[in-house]
Design a protein around this motif. Structure first.
Motif, PDB file in Angstrom:
ATOM      1  N   HIS A  50       6.718  -3.368  12.802  1.00 28.85           N
ATOM      2  CA  HIS A  50       5.634  -2.387  12.660  1.00 28.85           C
ATOM      3  C   HIS A  50       6.104  -1.161  11.894  1.00 28.85           C
ATOM      4  O   HIS A  50       5.374  -0.605  11.063  1.00 28.85           O
ATOM      5  N   LYS A  51       7.330  -0.741  12.190  1.00 30.72           N
ATOM      6  CA  LYS A  51       7.866   0.433  11.495  1.00 30.72           C
ATOM      7  C   LYS A  51       8.010   0.165   9.993  1.00 30.72           C
ATOM      8  O   LYS A  51       7.707   1.015   9.155  1.00 30.72           O
ATOM      9  N   ILE A  52       8.483  -1.041   9.678  1.00 33.10           N
ATOM     10  CA  ILE A  52       8.640  -1.394   8.254  1.00 33.10           C
ATOM     11  C   ILE A  52       7.285  -1.436   7.563  1.00 33.10           C
ATOM     12  O   ILE A  52       7.109  -0.926   6.447  1.00 33.10           O
ATOM     13  N   ASP A  53       6.289  -2.043   8.244  1.00 38.59           N
ATOM     14  CA  ASP A  53       4.946  -2.121   7.663  1.00 38.59           C
ATOM     15  C   ASP A  53       4.364  -0.731   7.445  1.00 38.59           C
ATOM     16  O   ASP A  53       3.719  -0.446   6.415  1.00 38.59           O
ATOM     17  N   ASP A  54       4.576   0.152   8.425  1.00 37.96           N
ATOM     18  CA  ASP A  54       4.061   1.523   8.287  1.00 37.96           C
ATOM     19  C   ASP A  54       4.723   2.246   7.116  1.00 37.96           C
ATOM     20  O   ASP A  54       4.067   2.980   6.353  1.00 37.96           O
ATOM     21  N   ALA A  55       6.010   2.045   6.952  1.00 40.82           N
ATOM     22  CA  ALA A  55       6.732   2.706   5.856  1.00 40.82           C
ATOM     23  C   ALA A  55       6.243   2.207   4.494  1.00 40.82           C
ATOM     24  O   ALA A  55       6.041   2.985   3.550  1.00 40.82           O
ATOM     25  N   VAL A  56       6.043   0.896   4.396  1.00 37.50           N
ATOM     26  CA  VAL A  56       5.548   0.318   3.136  1.00 37.50           C
ATOM     27  C   VAL A  56       4.150   0.837   2.823  1.00 37.50           C
ATOM     28  O   VAL A  56       3.817   1.179   1.676  1.00 37.50           O
ATOM     29  N   THR A  57       3.304   0.923   3.850  1.00 33.17           N
ATOM     30  CA  THR A  57       1.929   1.419   3.652  1.00 33.17           C
ATOM     31  C   THR A  57       1.933   2.855   3.156  1.00 33.17           C
ATOM     32  O   THR A  57       1.164   3.230   2.259  1.00 33.17           O
ATOM     33  N   LYS A  58       2.803   3.696   3.732  1.00 33.19           N
ATOM     34  CA  LYS A  58       2.883   5.095   3.299  1.00 33.19           C
ATOM     35  C   LYS A  58       3.309   5.208   1.833  1.00 33.19           C
ATOM     36  O   LYS A  58       2.788   6.014   1.068  1.00 33.19           O
ATOM     37  N   VAL A  59       4.280   4.389   1.444  1.00 36.38           N
ATOM     38  CA  VAL A  59       4.759   4.415   0.054  1.00 36.38           C
ATOM     39  C   VAL A  59       3.642   4.027  -0.905  1.00 36.38           C
ATOM     40  O   VAL A  59       3.427   4.652  -1.946  1.00 36.38           O
ATOM     41  N   ILE A  60       2.894   2.983  -0.523  1.00 34.59           N
ATOM     42  CA  ILE A  60       1.791   2.521  -1.381  1.00 34.59           C
ATOM     43  C   ILE A  60       0.728   3.600  -1.515  1.00 34.59           C
ATOM     44  O   ILE A  60       0.205   3.869  -2.602  1.00 34.59           O
ATOM     45  N   LEU A  61       0.396   4.251  -0.388  1.00 44.36           N
ATOM     46  CA  LEU A  61      -0.621   5.303  -0.414  1.00 44.36           C
ATOM     47  C   LEU A  61      -0.171   6.493  -1.247  1.00 44.36           C
ATOM     48  O   LEU A  61      -0.958   7.091  -1.989  1.00 44.36           O
ATOM     49  N   GLN A  62       1.114   6.850  -1.135  1.00 44.60           N
ATOM     50  CA  GLN A  62       1.630   7.963  -1.929  1.00 44.60           C
ATOM     51  C   GLN A  62       1.571   7.653  -3.422  1.00 44.60           C
ATOM     52  O   GLN A  62       1.186   8.484  -4.238  1.00 44.60           O
ATOM     53  N   GLU A  63       1.947   6.434  -3.799  1.00 49.93           N
ATOM     54  CA  GLU A  63       1.888   6.045  -5.205  1.00 49.93           C
ATOM     55  C   GLU A  63       0.452   6.034  -5.709  1.00 49.93           C
ATOM     56  O   GLU A  63       0.159   6.422  -6.841  1.00 49.93           O
ATOM     57  N   SER A  64      -0.489   5.598  -4.847  1.00 50.89           N
ATOM     58  CA  SER A  64      -1.891   5.558  -5.241  1.00 50.89           C
ATOM     59  C   SER A  64      -2.435   6.963  -5.472  1.00 50.89           C
ATOM     60  O   SER A  64      -3.198   7.209  -6.389  1.00 50.89           O
ATOM     61  N   ASP A  65      -2.013   7.905  -4.605  1.00 50.41           N
ATOM     62  CA  ASP A  65      -2.491   9.280  -4.745  1.00 50.41           C
ATOM     63  C   ASP A  65      -1.969   9.937  -6.012  1.00 50.41           C
ATOM     64  O   ASP A  65      -2.622  10.797  -6.610  1.00 50.41           O
ATOM     65  N   GLN A  66      -0.781   9.563  -6.465  1.00 51.29           N
ATOM     66  CA  GLN A  66      -0.162  10.223  -7.602  1.00 51.29           C
ATOM     67  C   GLN A  66      -0.420   9.502  -8.926  1.00 51.29           C
ATOM     68  O   GLN A  66       0.013   9.971  -9.966  1.00 51.29           O
ATOM     69  N   SER A  67      -1.112   8.371  -8.913  1.00 46.31           N
ATOM     70  CA  SER A  67      -1.353   7.618 -10.144  1.00 46.31           C
ATOM     71  C   SER A  67      -2.553   8.190 -10.891  1.00 46.31           C
ATOM     72  O   SER A  67      -3.442   8.790 -10.296  1.00 46.31           O
ATOM     73  N   GLY A  68      -2.613   7.988 -12.280  1.00 46.41           N
ATOM     74  CA  GLY A  68      -3.734   8.443 -13.092  1.00 46.41           C
ATOM     75  C   GLY A  68      -3.666   9.930 -13.401  1.00 46.41           C
ATOM     76  O   GLY A  68      -2.669  10.606 -13.124  1.00 46.41           O
ATOM     77  N   TYR A  69      -4.779  10.465 -14.028  1.00 45.19           N
ATOM     78  CA  TYR A  69      -4.854  11.867 -14.413  1.00 45.19           C
ATOM     79  C   TYR A  69      -5.754  12.619 -13.449  1.00 45.19           C
ATOM     80  O   TYR A  69      -6.747  12.093 -12.955  1.00 45.19           O
ATOM     81  N   THR A  70      -5.426  13.856 -13.259  1.00 44.85           N
ATOM     82  CA  THR A  70      -6.281  14.703 -12.434  1.00 44.85           C
ATOM     83  C   THR A  70      -7.445  15.208 -13.274  1.00 44.85           C
ATOM     84  O   THR A  70      -7.456  15.087 -14.506  1.00 44.85           O
ATOM     85  N   ILE A  71      -8.440  15.798 -12.631  1.00 44.08           N
ATOM     86  CA  ILE A  71      -9.601  16.342 -13.346  1.00 44.08           C
ATOM     87  C   ILE A  71      -9.169  17.460 -14.286  1.00 44.08           C
ATOM     88  O   ILE A  71      -9.654  17.565 -15.418  1.00 44.08           O
ATOM     89  N   ILE A  72      -8.241  18.289 -13.848  1.00 49.75           N
ATOM     90  CA  ILE A  72      -7.757  19.396 -14.684  1.00 49.75           C
ATOM     91  C   ILE A  72      -7.103  18.868 -15.948  1.00 49.75           C
ATOM     92  O   ILE A  72      -7.349  19.362 -17.055  1.00 49.75           O
TER      93      ILE A  72
END
Length: 242
Positions: free
Chosen positions: A8-30
């Protein structure tokens, strides 16, 4: 139990990494807005240059058509001086007023009927779009103003100076046209007497596209007739040909 907890800990860590990468991908509105502003600034800087280049090319084409129209008219007059000679004017060719405007009825290779033929209104049609006439909504039709000048004779057979102004046919939508240079120029009719070759795509259509003067020789090929006219024009008291 321990293995499940570790999984469970490993799955949670992988999920956090994926979410962080998703948040930082692409261009911002600015970032997108900044890119749009940069493109807009570059386009506004380049657009006038493109417009001037296109306008100059269009005007060069007009001058080419006007030159062909002037040549056609001069050849037409010389082919039948008795029938095709324009009206005699009493002012210098460069001082002749512009023709009337506001309407246009012309057949190709003939004088127009509207404006009615008269002094300063001998207008010759050169059809540029192949419909057999000149219309004031055409972008390629040309209308030639012909003027005859002789200081002391109305006899066209003695030869004369032929003044030619070439106007765009669509200029006859205007209420007035521009002719000679004015002592008090206006915004519509500036000091220059013909259109500039460097302009935007529209240009000042009230001005003639081209102006020139040529000689129509005497029908009897008399050098004396030509010499007498030139002497009269120059105001010489003694005829240099005698």
């Amino acid at each position: 139990m321990h293995n499940k907890s570790l999984k469970h800990k490993i799955d949670d860590a992988v999920t956090k990494v994926i979410l962080q990468e998703s948040d930082q991908s692409g261009y911002t509105i600015i970032e997108s807005l900044v890119a749009m502003i940069v493109v807009a600034v570059l386009m506004s800087a380049v657009a006038p240059v493109i417009a001037l280049s296109v306008g100059t090319r269009v005007q060069a084409r007009r001058v080419e058509l006007a030159t062909q129209a002037a040549k056609s008219y001069i050849d037409w007059v010389r082919n039948d001086i008795a029938s095709n000679t324009p009206n005699l004017i009493v002012v210098e060719l460069e001082d002749a007023p512009a023709p009337n405007s506001g309407g246009l009825t012309c057949n190709d290779n003939q004088y127009c009927t509207i404006p009615a033929p008269a002094i300063y209104n001998d207008l010759y049609c050169v059809d540029g779009d192949g419909d057999g006439n000149c219309t004031n909504d055409s972008l390629t039709d040309m209308v030639v103003q012909g003027m005859r000048r002789h200081p002391n004779s109305n006899d066209a057979s003695l030869g004369y100076a032929l003044g030619v102004r070439v106007y765009r046919a669509d200029a006859f939508q205007e209420i007035t046209l521009c002719g000679p240079a004015l002592e008090n120029p206006t915004a519509l009719c500036p000091t220059r007497t013909q259109q500039s070759t460097i302009t935007n795509a529209i240009g000042n259509r009230r001005l003639p596209v081209l102006q020139l003067t040529t000689e129509i020789s005497p029908t009897q090929s008399s050098f004396q007739n030509l010499c007498d006219r030139i002497a009269s024009e120059s105001g010489a008291t003694n005829n240099p040909c005698e």
